[in-house]
Design an enzyme around this catalytic site. Structure first.
Site, PDB file in Angstrom:
ATOM      1  CG  ASP A 148      -0.264  -0.379   2.519  1.00 29.47           C
ATOM      2  OD1 ASP A 148       0.970  -0.414   2.550  1.00 29.47           O
ATOM      3  OD2 ASP A 148      -0.975  -0.637   3.502  1.00 29.47           O
ATOM      4  CG  ASP A 200      -9.148  -1.123  11.867  1.00 28.37           C
ATOM      5  OD1 ASP A 200      -8.136  -1.770  11.496  1.00 28.37           O
ATOM      6  OD2 ASP A 200      -9.537  -0.097  11.283  1.00 28.37           O
ATOM      7  CG  HIS A 218      -6.095  -1.831   8.739  1.00 31.04           C
ATOM      8  ND1 HIS A 218      -6.304  -0.783   9.623  1.00 31.04           N
ATOM      9  CD2 HIS A 218      -4.776  -1.767   8.427  1.00 31.04           C
ATOM     10  CE1 HIS A 218      -5.170  -0.136   9.826  1.00 31.04           C
ATOM     11  NE2 HIS A 218      -4.229  -0.713   9.117  1.00 31.04           N
ATOM     12  CD  GLU A 250      -8.975   1.355   7.694  1.00 34.99           C
ATOM     13  OE1 GLU A 250      -8.954   0.411   8.518  1.00 34.99           O
ATOM     14  OE2 GLU A 250      -8.423   2.453   7.905  1.00 34.99           O
TER      15      GLU A 250
HETATM   16  C1  GLP Z   1      -0.736   0.551   8.685  1.00 37.52           C
HETATM   17  C2  GLP Z   1      -0.343  -0.246   7.429  1.00 37.52           C
HETATM   18  C3  GLP Z   1      -0.518  -1.708   7.652  1.00 37.52           C
HETATM   19  C4  GLP Z   1       0.032  -2.060   9.020  1.00 37.52           C
HETATM   20  C5  GLP Z   1      -0.853  -1.464  10.083  1.00 37.52           C
HETATM   21  C6  GLP Z   1      -0.286  -1.598  11.485  1.00 37.52           C
HETATM   22  O1  GLP Z   1      -1.744   1.459   8.541  1.00 37.52           O
HETATM   23  N1  GLP Z   1      -0.985   0.135   6.229  1.00 37.52           N
HETATM   24  O2  GLP Z   1       0.151  -2.444   6.621  1.00 37.52           O
HETATM   25  O3  GLP Z   1       0.054  -3.440   9.210  1.00 37.52           O
HETATM   26  O4  GLP Z   1      -1.225  -0.160   9.784  1.00 37.52           O
HETATM   27  O5  GLP Z   1       0.730  -0.691  11.728  1.00 37.52           O
HETATM   28  P1  GLP Z   1       1.832  -0.905  12.847  1.00 37.52           P
HETATM   29  O6  GLP Z   1       2.645  -2.054  12.407  1.00 37.52           O
HETATM   30  O7  GLP Z   1       2.620   0.372  12.876  1.00 37.52           O
HETATM   31  O8  GLP Z   1       1.091  -1.164  14.112  1.00 37.52           O
END
Ligand code: GLP
Length: 256
Positions: A63, A132, A134, A139
């Site tokens: 992404d 959440d 995702h 989402e």
């Molecule tokens: C982000 C990314 C995800 C990631 C998630 C958790 O928004 N787009 O790929 O897994 O949120 O983030 P973190 O690893 O910083 O908790």
């Protein structure tokens, strides 16, 4: 799903790194799907320390934010080069990250899908998980059949990611993300989650019903998923003792 629980993010990440290292040794021209966020950082550090050959590897990131200049420190382009790619011998032309400044976003998204297909599909997709549930930026209520497309972030995700920006207002509202259908086509999914704030999302994803309310739960329908957790992220699992038992009693040929 195979649930691997270790004491710390670092020790869980070493397991994930060994899985990827074996893949690259077995198939030097592997196609890797990569993730950003704080979660994969110990994995990337472990991979860098292993000094693997990335010369024939192709990568596709999950992404990217829409609208940030490419060199902005919080683009996933900057993140990947800073935290992984520049420490390896990966060829820049083999790196693919959605372009958050594409003039025609729907067209860019279908071309991204086509590039993945043309490369032969993703061998291992690395995933983190949002609080959440995702994956990528899919989402809750994302179609479980979705493909790479534009998404609007939830307020929760923008609040969660504000720590990387000056304030919540600076977090872009829109992103490009591989869809859940795209992720489901990877030959293996490697999901990492650390910390107690991920415990609920993980419990729902692993032991809850398959529902677009927790997009990661779609992985229950995927044949090869490894979930690497630290102890706090595993605290919501009802069957944690069974997962530990399985892990402790693996046939020798299955041990990473
Ligand atoms: C982000 C990314 C995800 C990631 C998630 C958790 O928004 N787009 O790929 O897994 O949120 O983030 P973190 O690893 O910083 O908790």
């Amino acid at each position: 799903m195979e649930i691997i629980i270790r004491d710390t993010p670092e020790s869980a990440s070493v397991v994930a790194a060994r899985i990827i290292a074996k893949q690259l040794r077995d198939k030097p021209d592997s196609i890797l799907g990569l993730a950003t966020g704080s979660t994969p950082l110990p994995l990337y550090r472990a991979l860098i320390a292993m000094d693997l050959d990335w010369g024939k590897v192709t990568t596709f990131n999950l992404d990217e934010y829409i609208g940030l200049p490419r060199e902005h420190p919080q683009t996933y382009h900057s993140f990947m080069w800073e935290n992984l790619f520049r420490h390896t011998n990966v060829r820049p032309e083999s790196v693919h990250i959605p372009d958050g400044n594409a003039a025609d976003i729907p067209r860019h998204c279908s071309e991204y899908e086509e590039q993945i297909r043309a490369a032969g599909g993703i061998d291992i997709q690395v995933l983190g998980i949002g609080t959440d549930g995702h994956i990528g930026f899919n989402e809750p209520t994302s179609s479980l059949a979705s493909r790479t497309r534009i998404k609007t972030l939830t307020r929760q995700t923008r609040a969660d990611n504000a720590r990387f920006f000056g304030s919540e207002d600076e977090v872009p509202k829109h992103v490009i993300t591989m869809g859940i259908g795209t992720i489901m086509e990877a030959r293996m999914n490697l999901l990492l989650a650390f910390g107690e704030n991920k415990a609920r999302a993980i419990a729902e994803a692993v032991e809850g019903p398959v529902t677009s309310f927790n997009p990661a739960s779609a992985l229950q329908m995927h044949p090869v998923v490894k979930v690497c957790l630290d102890e706090p992220a595993a605290t919501g699992l009802k069957r944690a003792d069974y997962y530990r038992w399985v892990d402790a009693n693996k046939p020798a040929w299955q041990v990473f």
